[in-house]
Every structure is written in C-alpha cells, then in structure tokens.
Design a protein around this motif. Structure first.
Motif, PDB file in Angstrom:
ATOM      1  N   SER A  30       1.176  -1.142  -0.144  1.00  0.00           N
ATOM      2  CA  SER A  30      -0.258  -0.036  -0.172  1.00  0.00           C
ATOM      3  C   SER A  30       0.565   1.613  -0.008  1.00  0.00           C
ATOM      4  CB  SER A  30      -0.503   0.126   1.468  1.00  0.00           C
ATOM      5  OG  SER A  30      -0.065  -0.204   2.441  1.00  0.00           O
ATOM      6  N   TRP A  31       0.360   2.505   0.324  1.00  0.00           N
ATOM      7  CA  TRP A  31       0.858   3.464  -0.042  1.00  0.00           C
ATOM      8  C   TRP A  31       1.714   3.975   1.379  1.00  0.00           C
ATOM      9  CZ3 TRP A  31       2.638   7.781  -3.232  1.00  0.00           C
ATOM     10  CH2 TRP A  31       3.032   8.918  -2.863  1.00  0.00           C
ATOM     11  N   TYR A  32       1.164   3.680   1.927  1.00  0.00           N
ATOM     12  CA  TYR A  32       2.039   4.115   3.505  1.00  0.00           C
ATOM     13  C   TYR A  32       2.526   2.248   3.499  1.00  0.00           C
ATOM     14  CZ  TYR A  32      -0.910   8.542   4.641  1.00  0.00           C
ATOM     15  OH  TYR A  32      -1.149   9.336   4.087  1.00  0.00           O
ATOM     16  N   GLY A  33       2.752   1.681   3.365  1.00  0.00           N
ATOM     17  CA  GLY A  33       3.522   0.376   3.629  1.00  0.00           C
ATOM     18  C   GLY A  33       4.120   0.945   3.081  1.00  0.00           C
ATOM     19  N   ARG A  34       5.151   0.908   1.456  1.00  0.00           N
ATOM     20  CA  ARG A  34       6.076   1.322   1.133  1.00  0.00           C
ATOM     21  C   ARG A  34       6.402   2.580   1.900  1.00  0.00           C
ATOM     22  NH1 ARG A  34       2.329   1.340  -3.623  1.00  0.00           N
ATOM     23  NH2 ARG A  34       2.559   3.470  -3.717  1.00  0.00           N
ATOM     24  N   LYS A  35       5.926   3.911   1.942  1.00  0.00           N
ATOM     25  CA  LYS A  35       6.613   5.047   3.235  1.00  0.00           C
ATOM     26  C   LYS A  35       7.702   4.636   4.614  1.00  0.00           C
ATOM     27  CE  LYS A  35       4.760   8.956   3.184  1.00  0.00           C
ATOM     28  NZ  LYS A  35       5.503   9.727   2.553  1.00  0.00           N
ATOM     29  N   THR A  36       6.518   3.178   4.791  1.00  0.00           N
ATOM     30  CA  THR A  36       7.518   2.492   6.169  1.00  0.00           C
ATOM     31  C   THR A  36       8.752   2.283   5.686  1.00  0.00           C
ATOM     32  OG1 THR A  36       4.496   2.209   6.810  1.00  0.00           O
ATOM     33  CG2 THR A  36       6.667   1.138   8.035  1.00  0.00           C
ATOM     34  N   ALA A  37       8.235   1.106   4.970  1.00  0.00           N
ATOM     35  CA  ALA A  37       9.752   1.031   4.217  1.00  0.00           C
ATOM     36  C   ALA A  37      10.748   1.499   3.892  1.00  0.00           C
ATOM     37  CB  ALA A  37       9.428  -0.608   3.051  1.00  0.00           C
ATOM     38  N   ASP A  38      10.892   3.695   3.684  1.00  0.00           N
ATOM     39  CA  ASP A  38      11.596   3.742   3.108  1.00  0.00           C
ATOM     40  C   ASP A  38      11.621   4.376   3.859  1.00  0.00           C
ATOM     41  OD1 ASP A  38      11.415   3.166   0.112  1.00  0.00           O
ATOM     42  OD2 ASP A  38      10.015   4.653  -0.042  1.00  0.00           O
ATOM     43  N   PHE A  39      10.863   4.667   5.663  1.00  0.00           N
ATOM     44  CA  PHE A  39      11.837   5.442   6.716  1.00  0.00           C
ATOM     45  C   PHE A  39      12.147   4.239   7.457  1.00  0.00           C
ATOM     46  CE2 PHE A  39       9.893   8.395  10.426  1.00  0.00           C
ATOM     47  CZ  PHE A  39      11.296   8.667  10.233  1.00  0.00           C
ATOM     48  N   ILE A  40      12.110   3.031   7.376  1.00  0.00           N
ATOM     49  CA  ILE A  40      12.952   2.228   8.136  1.00  0.00           C
ATOM     50  C   ILE A  40      14.072   2.138   7.636  1.00  0.00           C
ATOM     51  CG2 ILE A  40      13.234  -0.178   8.477  1.00  0.00           C
ATOM     52  CD1 ILE A  40      10.075  -0.994   9.429  1.00  0.00           C
ATOM     53  N   ALA A  41      14.517   2.688   5.678  1.00  0.00           N
ATOM     54  CA  ALA A  41      15.490   2.564   5.696  1.00  0.00           C
ATOM     55  C   ALA A  41      16.648   3.604   5.933  1.00  0.00           C
ATOM     56  CB  ALA A  41      15.569   2.228   4.141  1.00  0.00           C
ATOM     57  N   GLN A  42      15.995   4.467   6.314  1.00  0.00           N
ATOM     58  CA  GLN A  42      15.989   5.621   6.046  1.00  0.00           C
ATOM     59  C   GLN A  42      17.106   5.720   7.476  1.00  0.00           C
ATOM     60  OE1 GLN A  42      13.918   9.195   5.463  1.00  0.00           O
ATOM     61  NE2 GLN A  42      13.311   8.395   3.272  1.00  0.00           N
ATOM     62  N   MET A  43      16.565   5.210   8.842  1.00  0.00           N
ATOM     63  CA  MET A  43      15.898   5.713  10.068  1.00  0.00           C
ATOM     64  C   MET A  43      17.352   4.179   9.963  1.00  0.00           C
ATOM     65  SD  MET A  43      14.935   7.655  11.251  1.00  0.00           S
ATOM     66  CE  MET A  43      15.976   7.353  12.802  1.00  0.00           C
ATOM     67  N   GLU A  44      17.308   3.382   9.992  1.00  0.00           N
ATOM     68  CA  GLU A  44      18.048   2.047  10.074  1.00  0.00           C
ATOM     69  C   GLU A  44      20.381   3.225   9.720  1.00  0.00           C
ATOM     70  OE1 GLU A  44      18.111  -2.421   9.128  1.00  0.00           O
ATOM     71  OE2 GLU A  44      17.553  -1.419   6.695  1.00  0.00           O
ATOM     72  N   ALA A  45      19.654   3.640   8.282  1.00  0.00           N
ATOM     73  CA  ALA A  45      21.227   4.691   8.419  1.00  0.00           C
ATOM     74  C   ALA A  45      21.565   5.358   9.458  1.00  0.00           C
ATOM     75  CB  ALA A  45      21.443   5.792   7.064  1.00  0.00           C
ATOM     76  N   ILE A  46      20.629   6.358  10.480  1.00  0.00           N
ATOM     77  CA  ILE A  46      21.410   6.620  11.595  1.00  0.00           C
ATOM     78  C   ILE A  46      21.048   6.042  13.273  1.00  0.00           C
ATOM     79  CG2 ILE A  46      21.096   8.876  10.548  1.00  0.00           C
ATOM     80  CD1 ILE A  46      18.327   9.204  11.977  1.00  0.00           C
ATOM     81  N   ALA A  47      21.190   5.182  12.695  1.00  0.00           N
ATOM     82  CA  ALA A  47      20.627   3.704  13.893  1.00  0.00           C
ATOM     83  C   ALA A  47      22.257   4.223  15.171  1.00  0.00           C
ATOM     84  CB  ALA A  47      20.012   2.035  13.810  1.00  0.00           C
ATOM     85  N   PRO A  48      21.921   3.386  16.333  1.00  0.00           N
ATOM     86  CA  PRO A  48      22.905   3.348  17.559  1.00  0.00           C
ATOM     87  C   PRO A  48      23.967   2.280  16.868  1.00  0.00           C
ATOM     88  CG  PRO A  48      20.730   3.990  18.994  1.00  0.00           C
ATOM     89  CD  PRO A  48      20.656   4.122  17.575  1.00  0.00           C
ATOM     90  N   GLY A  49      25.818   2.885  16.667  1.00  0.00           N
ATOM     91  CA  GLY A  49      25.700   2.112  16.139  1.00  0.00           C
ATOM     92  C   GLY A  49      26.461   2.450  14.757  1.00  0.00           C
ATOM     93  N   ARG A  50      26.001   3.056  13.783  1.00  0.00           N
ATOM     94  CA  ARG A  50      26.495   3.554  12.998  1.00  0.00           C
ATOM     95  C   ARG A  50      26.787   5.155  12.652  1.00  0.00           C
ATOM     96  NH1 ARG A  50      23.144   1.408   8.481  1.00  0.00           N
ATOM     97  NH2 ARG A  50      22.608  -0.715   9.157  1.00  0.00           N
ATOM     98  N   PRO A  51      27.969   5.294  11.612  1.00  0.00           N
ATOM     99  CA  PRO A  51      28.420   6.412  11.623  1.00  0.00           C
ATOM    100  C   PRO A  51      27.761   7.843  11.322  1.00  0.00           C
ATOM    101  CG  PRO A  51      29.750   4.836  10.138  1.00  0.00           C
ATOM    102  CD  PRO A  51      28.372   4.105  10.405  1.00  0.00           C
ATOM    103  N   ALA A  52      28.101   8.615  12.726  1.00  0.00           N
ATOM    104  CA  ALA A  52      27.266   9.651  12.683  1.00  0.00           C
ATOM    105  C   ALA A  52      27.051  10.441  11.743  1.00  0.00           C
ATOM    106  CB  ALA A  52      27.166  10.581  13.756  1.00  0.00           C
ATOM    107  N   PRO A  53      26.332  11.136  11.289  1.00  0.00           N
ATOM    108  CA  PRO A  53      25.877  11.688   9.867  1.00  0.00           C
ATOM    109  C   PRO A  53      27.103  13.005   9.698  1.00  0.00           C
ATOM    110  CG  PRO A  53      23.812  10.991   9.718  1.00  0.00           C
ATOM    111  CD  PRO A  53      24.850  10.981  11.543  1.00  0.00           C
TER     112      PRO A  53
END
Length: 404
Positions: free
Chosen positions: A228-251
């Motif tokens: 669904s529309w919001y299902g795809r937005k959810t997947a995209d946002f999860i991917a974005q948040m993985e990039a700034i999860a604890p343990g990752r290099p800070a932007p």
C-alpha cells in the motif's frame, strides 16, 4: 493528490469533475460563515498543506467531494465566523481517507475535534470503540483547556492556574486513560498483519522507536499492507532510520553557533558529543537542570554539549515577561538558567541553511531530544529523554561516577 484546492459548501454540487471520496459533517450548531480547513499531513515529517476549505452556508451539514490518488492522512481545523479557533486539547481532527470512501463526522460545533467518525476504515468495530473512548477522554481534557482559556480571558489568575494544573495532571492515575491503552493493545493484538490505521499511527514513531523492533513489526505485515501507499513509505523510512541507528557512523554536520563560529563533526573528534534539542516544552523545563549537572560532571572527562534550540530570543522574551510574576517564579528561574547554558548553542531557525538541515539529518522530532556521538564518530544514542539516560549510563561505565 487533491484535485480540488478550494470549494465552498454551496459549490459542491456544481463540480464537473468525477469524485472518488466524500466528506460529510453532521455537526450541530454550525453557523453561516464558519470555516473548516482540511490539510494533508505528510508523514513522517508531519508537515501539513492546505488541501481544501469549506465555508459553511448550510447550518444543517457540510459536504465535500474530491479526488484522491492514494490513501491520505488529513487534519481539519475549525474557525468560527467570528474568527475564533476551537479550544481543545488537540490542534485539529485527524483522519484517514481511501479513494472511494465516504467519511461522516457526527458531533457538535463546540467539540468538533471529538466528533465520531463513520465510514471507510472507521466502520471496523474494534477500531471504532478504541477511538470513541479516546475521544471521550480528550473531550474532558479539552474542557479543562477551555476553562483555562476562559479564566485567562477574564484575568482570573487563580482559576487559570487551577485549570492549568488539572490539565497537566489529567493523565496521572486516570482510569479512563488505562481503558484507552487497553483498547489500543487489543486492537494491535488483533491485527498483527497490519491495518491502514496502524501504518499511519506507527510511521512517525519509526523515527524514535528501536529500529529492530519496528522492522520486526513491518515484517509481520501482510503483503497487501506492505504494497500500500503507506506500507511503501514505511519501508522507505525504516531504511532511512537504519542509517542513523546507534552503532552507525554519525552523519556529517556543519553548524553556525550563536557566537558566529562554525562547528563540524570533525571539531569534536576524540570527544564525546551530546546534542541537546531544547525549547519551551514541559520536558525541557523539567530536564534542563539535570543536563546542566551532567555537563558539569563530565566536561573535564571529554564531554561536549551542543544545545539546539529554535530561537534563543523566544526564550528570553518569555523570561522577561515572567520576571516579576510570583506565580511563575520557578518557570522564570528555569528560563534564566537556560539563557546561561555553559555549552555551545546553535539556533535552528536562522538564515543559515546548514542549521535548518540539522533536524532532518538526525530526524530530531521534538523536545527534549538527544543525540550522543562517541569519540570515533559513532552514533551511540538518539531519542527523546531515554537517550539522555543512555548517555549517562555510557559515561558512567566509561569513567565511573564523576563525583567520586
């Protein structure tokens, strides 16, 4: 996409464009000239954009027909024909519409933000009951806010503080609040494969909930929900948040301080860095002194703090306004201490584009919010108050109790 940007109630029947959704307001007490503004909410950013506006010309009901390309999250706000906003414990009435839906609001003008919703996803009994109880609790709290504003208008300081205290303490030990939580948990437990309502409710929370937990919830969704529309937005946002999860290099970041200096991630190489997003909110007012004490304890151990706030001038203005008010002495003292922070301060609402990007880069979504970066540039914690206590634990384990 909303196909029609502005339409009065009287012009509804004149539109030649084929409609695929309808909104009806069966609201008692409507008055000619009242304005209902409907805005779309872009999640997860919560940015809203006016979609259409209804000027009431029928005291029996209002109606709107329009077009949607996909499921859409809306909020409506109500202004009386005298230009007054409706006083409530929320800034408007939020709801979800799918193409083909007919959504009906049933309620009364004075409490329009607590109206019952019928149609679309809201015909599901378990969701309807949860929202009914939640609105009933909000209605009572909204009445407290109305009494507070009435006392303020009358210049009755004692009554204003009495209702203000009741409003702030409303959730403490309130059995109705626990009833709402129980109904919400039951709705979630009955819908492990997801619903449109849960998608929309959870999407912003991905920005501050444990990413592994949110990924697990998403993986249990049905394929229909994921696509669904919001299902795809959810997947995209999860991917974005993985990039700034604890343990990752800070932007990387580049900020201009209130003193006019430029600071970057490299400025703090070899040191612990705590970003503290603070402002005029109860959470900041409560925790500010503890952040100050924490900084004093560990600054000689290599801790740096950078305060992020929208506008120092706004804090100073309220400080000066409460300076000689005995009833606001505690608030005034806290504001005074905020204006004397010992660390570097950065204003986000400035002409510097780098500063304005900071909230988006680190998905800072409220106050107080903390981002903790290690000496090697690794992001160690990022969240609301929870991240502050995680930061304390990390430094206590690294250096022991700084008081000892």
């Amino acid at each position: 996409m909303i196909a029609i940007a502005l339409l009065s109630a009287s012009a509804m029947a004149c539109t030649a464009q084929k409609s695929n959704f309808t909104i009806i307001g069966d609201i008692t007490g409507l008055q000619i000239g009242d304005t209902i503004e409907f805005s779309t909410i872009d999640l997860p950013s919560w940015k809203d954009s006016t979609a259409f506006t209804i000027i009431v010309d029928d005291t029996a009901r209002f109606r709107y027909r329009g077009n949607l390309e996909h499921d859409q999250y809306f909020i409506f706000t109500y202004t009386t024909n005298e230009g007054k906003e409706i006083v409530a414990d929320r800034r408007g009435k939020t709801f979800i519409v799918r193409p083909g839906d007919t959504i009906t609001f049933t309620g009364e003008r004075e409490n329009v933000y607590y109206s019952k919703i019928n149609g679309g996803i809201y015909d599901e009994p378990q969701l309807a009951e949860y929202l009914r109880v939640d609105d009933s609790i909000g209605l009572v709290r909204g009445c407290y806010m109305r009494r507070l504003e009435e006392a303020r208008a009358a210049g009755d300081t004692a009554e204003m503080y009495r209702w203000g205290d009741a409003f702030n303490a409303f959730y403490n030990g309130n059995p109705g609040v626990e009833r709402v939580r129980t109904l919400r948990r039951a709705y979630i437990d009955s819908n492990r494969q997801g619903t449109l309502f849960l998608l929309v409710e959870r999407l912003p929370r991905i920005g501050y909930e444990p990413i592994d937990e949110m990924k697990n919830i998403y993986e249990n969704y049905s394929e229909q929900i994921k696509e669904s529309w919001y299902g795809r937005k959810t997947a995209d946002f999860i991917a974005q948040m993985e990039a700034i999860a604890p343990g990752r290099p800070a932007p990387d970041f580049e900020l201009v301080t209130v003193a006019g200096d430029t600071i970057t991630k490299e400025t703090y190489t070899g040191k612990y860095l705590l970003f503290y997003h603070w402002g005029l909110c109860p959470g900041s007012i409560y925790i500010d002194k503890y952040v100050c004490e924490f900084y004093d304890l560990y600054r000689e151990k290599g801790l740096e703090v950078v305060g992020l706030t929208e506008s120092v001038a706004t804090i100073r203005e309220l400080y000066e306004r409460t300076l000689n008010n005995p009833r606001e002495a505690d608030l005034n003292a806290t504001l005074g201490n905020m204006l004397k922070h010992k660390w570097t301060e950065v204003e986000l609402e400035t002409e510097y584009p780098e500063n304005k990007k900071m909230s988006e880069t680190y998905r800072i979504s409220g106050w107080p919010f903390f981002v903790f970066i290690g000496p090697d540039g690794t992001l160690l914690a990022r969240n609301f108050t929870e991240a502050f206590y995680e930061t304390k634990q990390i430094l206590e384990e690294e250096f022991g109790n700084a008081k000892e």
